[in-house]
Design a protein around this motif. Structure first.
Motif, short mmCIF file in Angstrom:
data_model
loop_
_atom_site.label_atom_id
_atom_site.label_comp_id
_atom_site.label_asym_id
_atom_site.label_seq_id
_atom_site.Cartn_x
_atom_site.Cartn_y
_atom_site.Cartn_z
N ARG A 76 0.83 -1.22 0.00
CA ARG A 76 0.00 0.00 0.00
C ARG A 76 0.86 1.26 0.00
NH1 ARG A 76 -3.03 -3.08 3.72
NH2 ARG A 76 -1.97 -2.08 5.46
N VAL A 77 1.93 1.25 0.76
CA VAL A 77 2.73 2.46 0.95
C VAL A 77 3.63 2.75 -0.25
CG1 VAL A 77 4.60 3.47 2.35
CG2 VAL A 77 2.65 2.36 3.47
N PHE A 78 4.18 1.72 -0.87
CA PHE A 78 5.14 1.93 -1.96
C PHE A 78 4.52 1.54 -3.29
CE2 PHE A 78 7.59 0.95 1.90
CZ PHE A 78 8.19 2.19 2.05
N ASP A 79 4.94 2.25 -4.35
CA ASP A 79 4.39 1.97 -5.67
C ASP A 79 5.00 0.69 -6.25
OD1 ASP A 79 6.80 2.54 -7.15
OD2 ASP A 79 6.34 4.66 -7.02
N GLU A 80 4.44 0.27 -7.36
CA GLU A 80 4.83 -1.02 -7.95
C GLU A 80 6.27 -1.07 -8.43
OE1 GLU A 80 2.09 -2.74 -10.73
OE2 GLU A 80 0.37 -2.12 -9.53
N GLN A 81 6.88 0.06 -8.69
CA GLN A 81 8.26 0.08 -9.17
C GLN A 81 9.29 0.06 -8.03
OE1 GLN A 81 5.83 2.24 -10.65
NE2 GLN A 81 5.67 0.56 -12.11
N THR A 82 8.85 0.26 -6.81
CA THR A 82 9.77 0.36 -5.68
C THR A 82 10.44 -0.97 -5.37
OG1 THR A 82 8.51 2.17 -4.71
CG2 THR A 82 9.98 0.97 -3.23
N ALA A 83 11.76 -0.90 -5.27
CA ALA A 83 12.55 -2.03 -4.79
C ALA A 83 13.09 -1.64 -3.42
CB ALA A 83 13.69 -2.35 -5.74
N LEU A 84 12.75 -2.40 -2.40
CA LEU A 84 13.24 -2.17 -1.05
C LEU A 84 14.52 -2.97 -0.84
CD1 LEU A 84 9.87 -2.52 0.86
CD2 LEU A 84 10.99 -0.41 0.15
N LEU A 85 15.25 -2.62 0.20
CA LEU A 85 16.39 -3.42 0.61
C LEU A 85 15.90 -4.38 1.68
CD1 LEU A 85 18.95 -0.50 1.05
CD2 LEU A 85 18.67 -2.00 -0.94
N ALA A 86 16.33 -5.62 1.59
CA ALA A 86 16.01 -6.63 2.59
C ALA A 86 17.34 -7.15 3.12
CB ALA A 86 15.19 -7.75 1.96
#
Length: 165
Positions: A76-86
């Protein structure tokens, strides 16, 4: 491991990201309560108490619920293109695309989950301004960044251990 949602981060970038995380959050891993919290919790963060989930009768269902709620919030918070760091302390790190993740956080499809089930699990934006930090021995989940705090904390409905608001 590489699939639609997870891409392993190469060693050189891995070291740079951990150096940046260590410096920014003053990360000091420890199993000893006198040393907790293990990060300098960001201003505006909320740290949730996961202790009740670590009880044997609640562990599996509690882990699954936290993982599901965190994933839904990230979507919900980030758009579909967002790549987060894990980041998983002393293990490979990944770029994680929450909108491409389907199903449960189970190995081998998912190399780690938001729930800290044995190590520090960190999901955060590239600029490190929003994220979650799961502490496996303190049994907490620290959430920071206005959008993520506003969306995720009420959804989890867990007791607040510390609040920086």
């Amino acid at each position: 491991m590489t699939n639609d949602a997870w891409t392993e981060i190469p060693d050189q970038r891995y070291r740079r990201l951990w150096d940046e995380f260590d410096q920014r959050f003053q990360f000091k891993p420890s199993i000893y309560p006198k040393d907790w919290p293990s990060i300098a919790e960001p201003r505006g963060s909320v740290t949730l108490d996961l202790a009740g989930i670590f009880q044997p009768d609640h562990f599996e269902a509690g882990c699954r619920r936290v993982d599901e709620v965190v994933l839904a919030s990230l979507q919900r918070v980030f758009d579909e293109q967002t790549a987060l760091l894990a980041l998983d302390w002393q293990h490979p790190a990944y770029e994680f695309r929450p909108h491409r993740h389907t199903g449960a956080f189970t190995w081998p499809e998912s190399p780690l989950s938001p729930f800290p089930d044995g190590d520090y699990h960190i999901f955060l934006t590239e600029d490190m301004d929003q994220g979650t930090f799961g502490h496996p021995w303190e049994h907490t989940l620290c959430v920071w960044g206005d959008d993520l705090v506003s969306d995720l904390v009420p959804e989890l409905g867990l007791p607040v251990k510390r609040s920086r608001r």
